[in-house]
Design an enzyme around this catalytic site. Sequence first.
Site, PDB file in Angstrom:
ATOM      1  CG  ASP A  35      55.442 -44.938  83.364  1.00 49.33           C
ATOM      2  OD1 ASP A  35      55.117 -44.484  82.251  1.00 49.33           O
ATOM      3  OD2 ASP A  35      56.023 -44.259  84.238  1.00 49.33           O
TER       4      ASP A  35
ATOM      5  CD  GLU B  83      53.874 -43.914  77.158  1.00 51.49           C
ATOM      6  OE1 GLU B  83      53.408 -42.873  76.676  1.00 51.49           O
ATOM      7  OE2 GLU B  83      54.260 -44.015  78.339  1.00 51.49           O
TER       8      GLU B  83
ATOM      9  CG  ASP C  80      56.688 -42.285  87.622  1.00 51.14           C
ATOM     10  OD1 ASP C  80      56.443 -41.562  86.638  1.00 51.14           O
ATOM     11  OD2 ASP C  80      57.667 -42.105  88.368  1.00 51.14           O
TER      12      ASP C  80
END
Length: 407
Positions: free
Chosen positions: A196, A280, A361
């Site tokens: 992330d 992502e 996170d």
Amino acid sequence: MQLRYSFRLYPQPGQRIALAKAFGCARVVFNDAVRAREDARAAGKPFPKAAELSRTLITQAKRTAERAWLGGVSAVVLQQSLRDVEAAYRNFFASLTGERKGPKLGAPRFKSRKDPRQSIRFTANARWSLTLAGRLNLPKIGEVRVKWSRTLPAVPSSVTVIKDVADRYFASFVIDTDPAADLERMPHADQSIGVDLGLTHFAVLSDGTKIDSPRFLRRAEKKLKKAQRKLSRKKKGSKNRAKARLKVARAHAHVADARREFHHQLSTRLIRENQAIAVEDLAVKGLARTRLAKSVHDAGWSQFVGMLEYKAKRYGRTFVKTGRFEPTSQVCSTCGHHDGPKPLAVREWTCTACGSVHDRDHNAAKNVKQAAGLAVTACGAPARPEPLLAQREETGSHGSPPDARAA
């Protein structure tokens, strides 16, 4: 797989003059080719072929008094400049028709003499070579000193000499890598990881590891402001202004080099330790239009993700990009309950369904890994059950349940 290996060059004063002539000749041939194409388009005629451009703009032009100085540089440099024009038009038309993915490309433009960024390319036909003393021997330029930071894994097929905005010279070698040797360098790993990306921490891994953001631009801001202020006070066109511009360019180059080195080290570490990596797909362009623009550019997410992608392809790793609309920060990684959007100020939250306390996170990194299908249990089965088709008696809607949480 083809890769580029760049090394710093230190040409002598005479070699700098020869390189400047080569840069200028390549630029002139490029502009002449663009002008010939545009004149043909304006006249409604078909575009001249590459062979015709080579004959008129190089071979015949050398015999004229106006272009006789083209003979002072290697002919391969001029031919490669024509190839660059061909590639630019090919990409432009492919972008118009939709064959080329990505952002739309414009038509080739004329190169400016005042642009500090210049480059020339030598192929094998130019008969460039590496001497026993470790110097780069270029035709009509001479033996240029190279600072070797590592050994080349194979024989290069071409070399591009680049002069950047900070007045530095680089040699960029094109290498065809050996897949078998690459697999031996990176043995098989048993782990998979979800990443992330953020601003407070540059990356948070699904195993709980947090990597701080170096913030290279923020740390160098005071020095950059001082250099930019001195530049703004110099008279335009003066030598002092040129010196001040060079100092600003070198300060920015130092920041960019430090950021690139950090990305290389972190991406190589993740590739070495994990067999599969999931990240992502962030909308960097959209985030760069917000008040966080400077921090987003300072992080350099796109460059880091690009490094992960090509290194995974090179070393036989699995690289997965999850959708940018995946609610990784809204879903509980323990029970899968969708808890809704949360402001950026909320860094910890408690799941209303199972009561698990999540770091925002870390939970997002776990969800990235699960969304990519990389999360497995100790037995090797997926951590979340795969979606099943509804049975015949379960299809359709039978009204809302009385408890909203049960829904």
